[in-house]
Design an enzyme around this catalytic site. Structure first.
Site, short mmCIF file in Angstrom:
data_model
loop_
_atom_site.label_atom_id
_atom_site.label_comp_id
_atom_site.label_asym_id
_atom_site.label_seq_id
_atom_site.Cartn_x
_atom_site.Cartn_y
_atom_site.Cartn_z
N LYS A 4 134.46 87.19 90.10
CA LYS A 4 133.06 86.86 89.82
C LYS A 4 133.02 85.78 88.76
O LYS A 4 133.71 85.87 87.75
CB LYS A 4 132.34 88.12 89.29
CG LYS A 4 130.86 87.89 89.02
CD LYS A 4 130.06 88.04 90.30
CE LYS A 4 128.63 87.55 90.15
NZ LYS A 4 128.48 86.08 90.32
N LYS A 64 135.17 89.26 80.48
CA LYS A 64 133.71 89.45 80.33
C LYS A 64 133.23 90.62 81.18
O LYS A 64 132.52 91.51 80.70
CB LYS A 64 133.02 88.15 80.78
CG LYS A 64 131.57 88.03 80.39
CD LYS A 64 130.97 86.70 80.86
CE LYS A 64 131.63 85.49 80.22
NZ LYS A 64 130.85 84.24 80.45
N LYS A 75 136.19 81.48 88.51
CA LYS A 75 135.36 80.35 88.07
C LYS A 75 135.68 79.17 88.97
O LYS A 75 136.77 79.11 89.55
CB LYS A 75 135.72 79.98 86.63
CG LYS A 75 134.66 79.18 85.93
CD LYS A 75 133.61 80.10 85.36
CE LYS A 75 132.54 79.37 84.58
NZ LYS A 75 131.79 80.31 83.74
N THR A 104 121.23 85.60 80.12
CA THR A 104 122.32 85.30 79.19
C THR A 104 121.78 85.20 77.76
O THR A 104 122.33 85.80 76.83
CB THR A 104 123.06 84.00 79.59
OG1 THR A 104 123.36 84.08 80.99
CG2 THR A 104 124.34 83.83 78.82
N ASN A 131 120.11 76.39 79.63
CA ASN A 131 119.59 77.71 80.01
C ASN A 131 119.86 78.78 78.95
O ASN A 131 118.98 79.57 78.62
CB ASN A 131 120.20 78.10 81.37
CG ASN A 131 119.82 79.51 81.76
OD1 ASN A 131 120.62 80.43 81.63
ND2 ASN A 131 118.59 79.70 82.18
N SER A 181 123.78 89.25 87.15
CA SER A 181 124.29 88.86 88.46
C SER A 181 124.75 90.09 89.24
O SER A 181 124.54 90.21 90.45
CB SER A 181 125.50 87.92 88.32
OG SER A 181 125.09 86.60 88.17
N1 GLU Z 1 128.29 81.28 84.47
C1 GLU Z 1 127.91 82.50 83.81
C2 GLU Z 1 129.01 82.94 82.86
O1 GLU Z 1 129.82 82.17 82.42
C3 GLU Z 1 127.47 83.57 84.80
C4 GLU Z 1 128.50 84.00 85.79
C5 GLU Z 1 127.97 84.92 86.88
O2 GLU Z 1 126.81 85.27 86.84
O3 GLU Z 1 128.78 85.25 87.73
O4 GLU Z 1 129.05 84.07 82.45
#
Ligand code: GLU
Length: 430
Positions: free
Chosen positions: A72, A96, A108, A192, A223, A364
């Site tokens: 994810k 995370k 990622k 976030t 954001n 998410s």
């Molecule tokens: N890009 C965001 C992060 O770095 C969200 C990632 C997601 O929702 O999968 O946490």
């Protein structure tokens, strides 16, 4: 190299892992699995531009670890994107999801591109092109992308659509951060920033600081930063001293300060989709424009780097004032190790990136759950669950840091690594 550090961002991520693994006494064979991504995709693919020409874009996807669930993590569109950055970000996504205890792994991806140079139709073709390359290797049960720097809910919509066409069925859970009404969750855009503020609230509680008397200096106005600024006032009744914003026209950032406190909702209303604030309107509303680094030297209680990585470096760390008690990392990897060491010596409490900014991916996860049920929650329900998850994660990390007498980043790693390692053991990987 990262912000004056001799290491690149992936080497920094590996170094952090090694430190925490040593503190945990982790089996070196398990550490070896966790030090490298499981799968790495490097893509070069053609996209037709509006003038009829073909341009080749470089894209990436790293599936770092999927022991706890599907990989994810977001997709970043940025001109300076490197594979090492994506690997570091994918590792941090693994920690995370584990630290906030959602049943997902880490990944990622991204494309080397400045999206502001493309038309809407070019962006759409680029997004569909990425899915064309990757659709066989992603999916709601394998790897689930989302927005990150330079990508938007609309882009997620195009990507979901392209994926659904390939697999021949409506599969909204393949990607998160979609538009509300197009499979997205209420609360996702603000999640976030909301999560950062929940972390700050809990940190102030343990430090016995009154949030109403606290002030924050924020780097960025994308954001994450926008909703940190808004929720800091709405939820904690604190004061926002400044935000710093990248100006696309001038190709530099400015710090926007206002004596009576920044009104983030107003600034949002004069900001374009790439985060550039209308300077004339801001000045007319009483904002003072200072240089890019001015946010760092404000006499704030809390500083929040919420832009890109490597913002606080060995060179500029000395600018941080003695009033600062908490450093909440809204961005991924904003503090280079040399700067972190100096700040820890000064007794500043860190809320490390992958804990601090985990609200986005947590929402998410809620979005995917709603997609699976095809039943959507109210915004209050989303925020209540988000608050619970984030507060629990903060206190798990804080307790670990107290129990083992380690700093918050190492403690966060220890909590996360233990969970990932135990999932790998249960599956017989190690
Ligand atoms: N890009 C965001 C992060 O770095 C969200 C990632 C997601 O929702 O999968 O946490």
């Amino acid at each position: 190299m990262a912000g004056g550090s001799t290491l690149n961002s992936f080497q920094i991520a590996q170094q952090q892992l090694d430190k925490a693994a040593a503190a945990l006494g982790l089996d070196p064979q398990v550490t070896a699995v966790l030090r490298e991504p499981a799968r790495t995709f490097i893509l070069n693919f053609p996209v037709r531009m509006d003038d009829g020409s073909i341009r080749v874009f470089r894209g990436y996807r790293v599936q770092y670890n999927d022991a706890r669930g599907p990989a994810k993590g977001g997709l970043r569109f940025h001109q300076d994107e490197t594979l090492d950055d994506v690997k570091a970000l994918a590792a941090w996504m693994t920690w995370k999801c584990a630290v906030v205890d959602i049943p997902l792994g880490g990944g990622k991806g991204g494309i080397q591109v400045d999206p502001s140079t493309l038309s809407e139709r070019e962006k759409e073709r680029l997004c569909r092109g990425w899915i064309d390359q990757m659709w066989k290797n992603i999916g709601p049960r394998t790897d689930v992308p989302a927005p990150d720097v330079g990508t938007t809910p609309q882009m997620m919509g195009w990507m979901m659509d392209e994926y659904c066409k390939r697999v021949g069925e409506y599969t909204p859970g393949v990607i998160t951060g979609k538009l509300v009404g197009g499979g997205g969750s209420l609360g996702r855009t603000a999640a976030t920033g909301f999560g950062v503020v929940v972390n700050i609230r809990e940190a102030l509680k343990v430090l016995k600081i009154d949030p109403k008397k606290s002030t924050v200096a924020i780097q960025g106005f994308g954001n994450v930063a926008q909703y940190v600024a808004r929720r800091f006032v709405e939820l904690l009744d604190g004061k926002v001293l400044c935000v710093s914003c990248w100006d696309r026209g001038d190709k530099k950032a400015y710090t926007f300060t206002k004596d009576t406190g920044v009104d983030a909702k107003f600034l949002q209303s004069i900001t374009d989709q790439y985060g550039t604030v209308d300077k004339t309107k801001a000045k007319a509303a009483g904002y003072v424009l200072e240089d890019a680094d001015a946010w760092l030297s404000k006499p704030a209680t809390i500083v929040v780097p919420a832009a890109l990585g490597n913002a606080i470096t060995a060179e500029n760390v000395g600018k941080i004032q003695s009033t600062v008690k908490v450093l909440a990392e809204g961005a991924n990897g904003p503090t280079v190790p040399e700067a972190e060491a100096a700040l820890l010596k000064r007794g500043i409490t860190f809320i490390p990136d992958f804990l601090c900014n985990s609200g986005g991916v947590t929402c998410s996860y809620f979005e995917q759950v709603q997609n699976d049920m095809n039943f959507y929650w109210t915004e209050d329900e989303v925020n209540k669950r988000l608050d619970e998850k984030m507060s629990t994660a903060f206190h798990a990390v804080y307790e670990m840091s107290q129990k083992k007498n380690v700093d918050m980043r190492i403690a966060a790693y220890m909590v996360a690594i233990e969970r990932v390692a135990s999932a790998m053991r249960m599956r017989g990987w190690v």
